[in-house]
Motif scaffolding. Structure first.
Motif, PDB file in Angstrom:
ATOM      1  N   PRO A   1       0.804  -1.315   0.084  1.00 53.23           N
ATOM      2  CA  PRO A   1      -0.116  -0.108   0.063  1.00 53.23           C
ATOM      3  C   PRO A   1       0.995   1.274  -0.006  1.00 53.23           C
ATOM      4  O   PRO A   1       1.925   1.222   0.762  1.00 53.23           O
ATOM      5  CB  PRO A   1      -0.656  -0.171   1.369  1.00 53.23           C
ATOM      6  N   LYS A   2       0.358   2.279  -0.802  1.00 50.78           N
ATOM      7  CA  LYS A   2       1.089   3.404  -0.835  1.00 50.78           C
ATOM      8  C   LYS A   2       0.123   4.475  -0.853  1.00 50.78           C
ATOM      9  O   LYS A   2      -1.006   4.500  -1.036  1.00 50.78           O
ATOM     10  CB  LYS A   2       2.015   3.625  -2.284  1.00 50.78           C
ATOM     11  N   VAL A   3       0.769   5.638  -0.537  1.00 53.97           N
ATOM     12  CA  VAL A   3       0.093   7.301  -0.700  1.00 53.97           C
ATOM     13  C   VAL A   3       0.887   7.960  -1.519  1.00 53.97           C
ATOM     14  O   VAL A   3       1.888   8.732  -1.220  1.00 53.97           O
ATOM     15  CB  VAL A   3      -0.206   7.777   0.463  1.00 53.97           C
ATOM     16  N   GLY A   4       0.655   7.782  -3.144  1.00 51.52           N
ATOM     17  CA  GLY A   4       1.770   8.146  -4.030  1.00 51.52           C
ATOM     18  C   GLY A   4       3.047   7.451  -3.970  1.00 51.52           C
ATOM     19  O   GLY A   4       2.814   6.254  -4.181  1.00 51.52           O
ATOM     20  N   ASP A   5       4.197   8.210  -3.503  1.00 48.10           N
ATOM     21  CA  ASP A   5       5.259   7.546  -3.228  1.00 48.10           C
ATOM     22  C   ASP A   5       5.673   7.325  -1.919  1.00 48.10           C
ATOM     23  O   ASP A   5       6.662   6.600  -1.527  1.00 48.10           O
ATOM     24  CB  ASP A   5       6.452   8.344  -3.862  1.00 48.10           C
ATOM     25  N   ALA A   6       4.805   7.742  -0.999  1.00 43.40           N
ATOM     26  CA  ALA A   6       4.938   7.640   0.512  1.00 43.40           C
ATOM     27  C   ALA A   6       4.454   6.002   0.845  1.00 43.40           C
ATOM     28  O   ALA A   6       3.135   5.607   0.210  1.00 43.40           O
ATOM     29  CB  ALA A   6       4.457   8.568   1.347  1.00 43.40           C
ATOM     30  N   ALA A   7       4.892   5.315   1.787  1.00 42.17           N
ATOM     31  CA  ALA A   7       4.108   4.341   2.467  1.00 42.17           C
ATOM     32  C   ALA A   7       2.925   4.580   3.079  1.00 42.17           C
ATOM     33  O   ALA A   7       2.836   5.865   3.721  1.00 42.17           O
ATOM     34  CB  ALA A   7       5.050   3.504   3.549  1.00 42.17           C
ATOM     35  N   PHE A   8       1.961   3.715   3.031  1.00 43.74           N
ATOM     36  CA  PHE A   8       0.682   3.869   3.690  1.00 43.74           C
ATOM     37  C   PHE A   8       0.564   3.205   5.137  1.00 43.74           C
ATOM     38  O   PHE A   8       1.370   2.152   5.348  1.00 43.74           O
ATOM     39  CB  PHE A   8      -0.694   3.236   2.969  1.00 43.74           C
ATOM     40  N   ALA A   9       0.482   4.201   6.115  1.00 40.60           N
ATOM     41  CA  ALA A   9       0.446   3.707   7.362  1.00 40.60           C
ATOM     42  C   ALA A   9      -0.783   4.442   8.262  1.00 40.60           C
ATOM     43  O   ALA A   9      -0.946   5.592   8.028  1.00 40.60           O
ATOM     44  CB  ALA A   9       1.735   4.150   7.958  1.00 40.60           C
ATOM     45  N   CYS A  10      -1.606   3.590   9.033  1.00 45.99           N
ATOM     46  CA  CYS A  10      -2.441   3.939   9.982  1.00 45.99           C
ATOM     47  C   CYS A  10      -1.821   5.035  11.024  1.00 45.99           C
ATOM     48  O   CYS A  10      -0.712   4.884  11.672  1.00 45.99           O
ATOM     49  CB  CYS A  10      -3.114   3.162  10.790  1.00 45.99           C
ATOM     50  N   GLY A  11      -2.280   6.471  11.253  1.00 49.74           N
ATOM     51  CA  GLY A  11      -1.641   7.234  12.115  1.00 49.74           C
ATOM     52  C   GLY A  11      -0.971   8.326  11.254  1.00 49.74           C
ATOM     53  O   GLY A  11      -0.535   9.662  11.931  1.00 49.74           O
ATOM     54  N   GLN A  12      -0.529   8.071  10.293  1.00 53.99           N
ATOM     55  CA  GLN A  12       0.197   8.865   9.601  1.00 53.99           C
ATOM     56  C   GLN A  12      -0.479  10.079   8.661  1.00 53.99           C
ATOM     57  O   GLN A  12      -1.479   9.569   8.139  1.00 53.99           O
ATOM     58  CB  GLN A  12       1.182   8.209   8.359  1.00 53.99           C
ATOM     59  N   SER A  13      -0.063  11.502   8.891  1.00 57.03           N
ATOM     60  CA  SER A  13      -0.736  12.164   8.021  1.00 57.03           C
ATOM     61  C   SER A  13      -0.147  12.666   6.792  1.00 57.03           C
ATOM     62  O   SER A  13       1.239  12.544   6.588  1.00 57.03           O
ATOM     63  CB  SER A  13      -0.601  13.793   8.792  1.00 57.03           C
ATOM     64  N   TYR A  14      -1.062  12.896   5.666  1.00 55.18           N
ATOM     65  CA  TYR A  14      -0.655  13.120   4.593  1.00 55.18           C
ATOM     66  C   TYR A  14      -1.304  14.462   3.802  1.00 55.18           C
ATOM     67  O   TYR A  14      -2.453  14.598   4.207  1.00 55.18           O
ATOM     68  CB  TYR A  14      -1.137  11.979   3.560  1.00 55.18           C
ATOM     69  N   ALA A  15      -0.525  15.408   3.474  1.00 49.51           N
ATOM     70  CA  ALA A  15      -0.712  16.762   3.160  1.00 49.51           C
ATOM     71  C   ALA A  15      -1.039  16.799   1.500  1.00 49.51           C
ATOM     72  O   ALA A  15      -0.793  16.088   1.035  1.00 49.51           O
ATOM     73  CB  ALA A  15       0.308  17.789   3.458  1.00 49.51           C
ATOM     74  N   ASN A  16      -1.971  17.870   1.389  1.00 54.32           N
ATOM     75  CA  ASN A  16      -2.253  18.286   0.095  1.00 54.32           C
ATOM     76  C   ASN A  16      -2.772  17.052  -0.790  1.00 54.32           C
ATOM     77  O   ASN A  16      -2.654  16.683  -1.793  1.00 54.32           O
ATOM     78  CB  ASN A  16      -1.232  18.704  -0.541  1.00 54.32           C
ATOM     79  N   MET A  17      -3.844  16.695  -0.193  1.00 52.16           N
ATOM     80  CA  MET A  17      -4.672  15.490  -0.534  1.00 52.16           C
ATOM     81  C   MET A  17      -6.045  15.634  -1.138  1.00 52.16           C
ATOM     82  O   MET A  17      -6.904  16.537  -0.756  1.00 52.16           O
ATOM     83  CB  MET A  17      -4.822  14.307   0.518  1.00 52.16           C
ATOM     84  N   GLY A  18      -6.325  15.064  -2.240  1.00 55.04           N
ATOM     85  CA  GLY A  18      -7.712  15.205  -2.788  1.00 55.04           C
ATOM     86  C   GLY A  18      -7.880  16.508  -3.597  1.00 55.04           C
ATOM     87  O   GLY A  18      -6.903  17.290  -3.859  1.00 55.04           O
ATOM     88  N   ALA A  19      -9.037  16.778  -3.931  1.00 62.67           N
ATOM     89  CA  ALA A  19      -9.421  17.927  -4.829  1.00 62.67           C
ATOM     90  C   ALA A  19      -9.256  19.325  -3.955  1.00 62.67           C
ATOM     91  O   ALA A  19      -9.139  20.309  -4.613  1.00 62.67           O
ATOM     92  CB  ALA A  19     -10.693  17.927  -5.441  1.00 62.67           C
ATOM     93  N   GLU A  20      -9.282  19.226  -2.803  1.00 65.68           N
ATOM     94  CA  GLU A  20      -9.245  20.263  -1.696  1.00 65.68           C
ATOM     95  C   GLU A  20      -7.783  20.514  -1.022  1.00 65.68           C
ATOM     96  O   GLU A  20      -7.838  21.354  -0.270  1.00 65.68           O
ATOM     97  CB  GLU A  20     -10.366  20.074  -0.606  1.00 65.68           C
ATOM     98  N   ASN A  21      -6.921  19.528  -1.575  1.00 61.54           N
ATOM     99  CA  ASN A  21      -5.480  19.852  -0.852  1.00 61.54           C
ATOM    100  C   ASN A  21      -5.835  19.662   0.635  1.00 61.54           C
ATOM    101  O   ASN A  21      -5.010  20.281   1.540  1.00 61.54           O
ATOM    102  CB  ASN A  21      -4.685  20.863  -1.191  1.00 61.54           C
ATOM    103  N   THR A  22      -6.353  18.702   0.948  1.00 59.33           N
ATOM    104  CA  THR A  22      -6.684  18.187   2.462  1.00 59.33           C
ATOM    105  C   THR A  22      -5.452  17.616   2.999  1.00 59.33           C
ATOM    106  O   THR A  22      -4.874  16.708   2.525  1.00 59.33           O
ATOM    107  CB  THR A  22      -7.886  17.835   2.513  1.00 59.33           C
ATOM    108  N   THR A  23      -5.335  17.899   4.530  1.00 58.89           N
ATOM    109  CA  THR A  23      -4.497  17.021   5.271  1.00 58.89           C
ATOM    110  C   THR A  23      -5.287  15.820   5.894  1.00 58.89           C
ATOM    111  O   THR A  23      -6.248  16.304   6.546  1.00 58.89           O
ATOM    112  CB  THR A  23      -3.847  17.650   6.259  1.00 58.89           C
ATOM    113  N   ILE A  24      -4.932  14.697   5.415  1.00 59.65           N
ATOM    114  CA  ILE A  24      -5.757  13.593   6.058  1.00 59.65           C
ATOM    115  C   ILE A  24      -5.058  12.371   6.773  1.00 59.65           C
ATOM    116  O   ILE A  24      -3.759  12.382   6.549  1.00 59.65           O
ATOM    117  CB  ILE A  24      -6.598  12.787   4.887  1.00 59.65           C
ATOM    118  N   THR A  25      -5.675  11.683   7.357  1.00 60.88           N
ATOM    119  CA  THR A  25      -5.103  10.159   7.940  1.00 60.88           C
ATOM    120  C   THR A  25      -5.952   9.352   7.474  1.00 60.88           C
ATOM    121  O   THR A  25      -7.200   9.377   7.372  1.00 60.88           O
ATOM    122  CB  THR A  25      -5.078  10.322   9.468  1.00 60.88           C
ATOM    123  N   PRO A  26      -5.527   8.047   7.164  1.00 62.25           N
ATOM    124  CA  PRO A  26      -6.182   6.968   7.043  1.00 62.25           C
ATOM    125  C   PRO A  26      -7.127   6.408   8.220  1.00 62.25           C
ATOM    126  O   PRO A  26      -6.771   6.586   9.199  1.00 62.25           O
ATOM    127  CB  PRO A  26      -5.161   5.655   6.692  1.00 62.25           C
TER     128      PRO A  26
END
Length: 293
Positions: free
Chosen positions: A47-72
């Protein structure tokens, strides 16, 4: 004039040439590709988030159409009809083993571990398929997301693992959730709050009551056929990109897609290789899966 001895030597040599060749066994060097007996294999998914590893608890910035910071919150999906693709383009079926993650050719891939905001699943994870396939050289993999209709509308309490997961169940009529990709957002502007955005893929438009023995039919089965090519699936993993799947969704302001409304469903449907309006496969729009290295 030739001597008798010389003539005898000539005939003896010719005799060797005539008799040795037909009686000699014909052998060929064994080629590894000639052995098509079944061999045990493991097919890995990462599992990935772009080039980053997917991990529960990890924050990912600039995601989706609204450039949202999300966690899985969730990332799981069922697959079936798994095949490897050889150099000639032939699709060779994989016989999946039976275990806690695989049953009757269906497997659950589970990347969440019930920590760090991943609230919908279980602590156990599974990132591989195991089984057998004829020995050969392979350049890709194909599979369908979801659960076959024959298993999709049975009583959940009678099904073994991994088909008995209550968190991936809509009910007998609609059956299982084939794929779950859920995000969590902490909102600070204009007012503090949170938003959980769901993408739940499953069959919709279903009729028939399985409790009374009726056959269930669905206008949109929503089982996309996936093909990932240009790599050796026996040595390289398949990347499952959670970020690419949600790259055009409004993760901060919408509750997401449960396979029933065009607005929030159009993009994630495209990215799993489905046309939302028709339910048909659109393999050229698929972005969730790609070859690993």
């Amino acid at each position: 004039m030739r001597s008798a001895l010389a003539l005898a030597l000539i005939f003896a040599a010719c005799g060797d040439d005539v008799t040795a060749t037909p009686d000699a066994p014909v052998t060929e060097d064994a080629s590894p590709d000639a052995d098509t007996s079944p061999k045990n294999i493991t097919l890995r998914f990462v599992p990935k988030v772009g080039d980053a590893a997917f991990a529960c608890g990890q924050s990912y910035a600039n995601m989706g159409a609204e450039n949202t910071t999300i966690t899985p919150r969730d990332f799981r999906f069922y697959v079936h009809d798994v095949k490897l693709i050889d150099a000639a383009g032939e699709h060779v079926p994989v016989t999946l083993a039976t275990n806690d993650w695989q049953y009757q050719g269906v497997a659950l891939l589970d990347f969440e571990n019930f920590t760090g905001g991943c609230q919908d699943g279980t602590p156990e994870t599974n990132m591989e398929l195991t089984g057998t396939v004829p020995n050969g050289m392979y350049t890709g993999i194909s599979f369908s997301i979801g659960i076959p209709a024959a298993l999709n509308h049975k009583d959940l309490t009678t099904l073994p693992a991994p088909l008995n997961v209550t968190g991936l169940w809509w009910g007998w009529s609609y059956g299982h959730i084939f794929l779950a990709a859920v995000t969590h957002t902490e909102i600070t502007d204009p007012q503090p709050g949170t938003n959980d955005h769901y993408f739940h893929l499953g069959s919709v438009g279903c009729t028939g009551d399985p409790e009374t023995g009726e056959t269930v039919t669905c206008t949109k089965p929503n089982r996309p056929l996936i093909e990932v090519t240009g790599f050796d699936p026996l040595t390289k993993p398949v990347i499952a990109d959670w970020g690419a799947l949600l790259s055009k969704s409004n993760l901060a302001t919408e509750i997401g897609c449960h396979s029933g409304a065009q607005g929030p469903c159009a993009w994630p449907f495209d990215f799993v290789g489905l046309n939302f309006l028709t339910g048909s496969n659109t393999p050229t729009t698929q972005k969730l899966f790609r070859p690993g290295t």
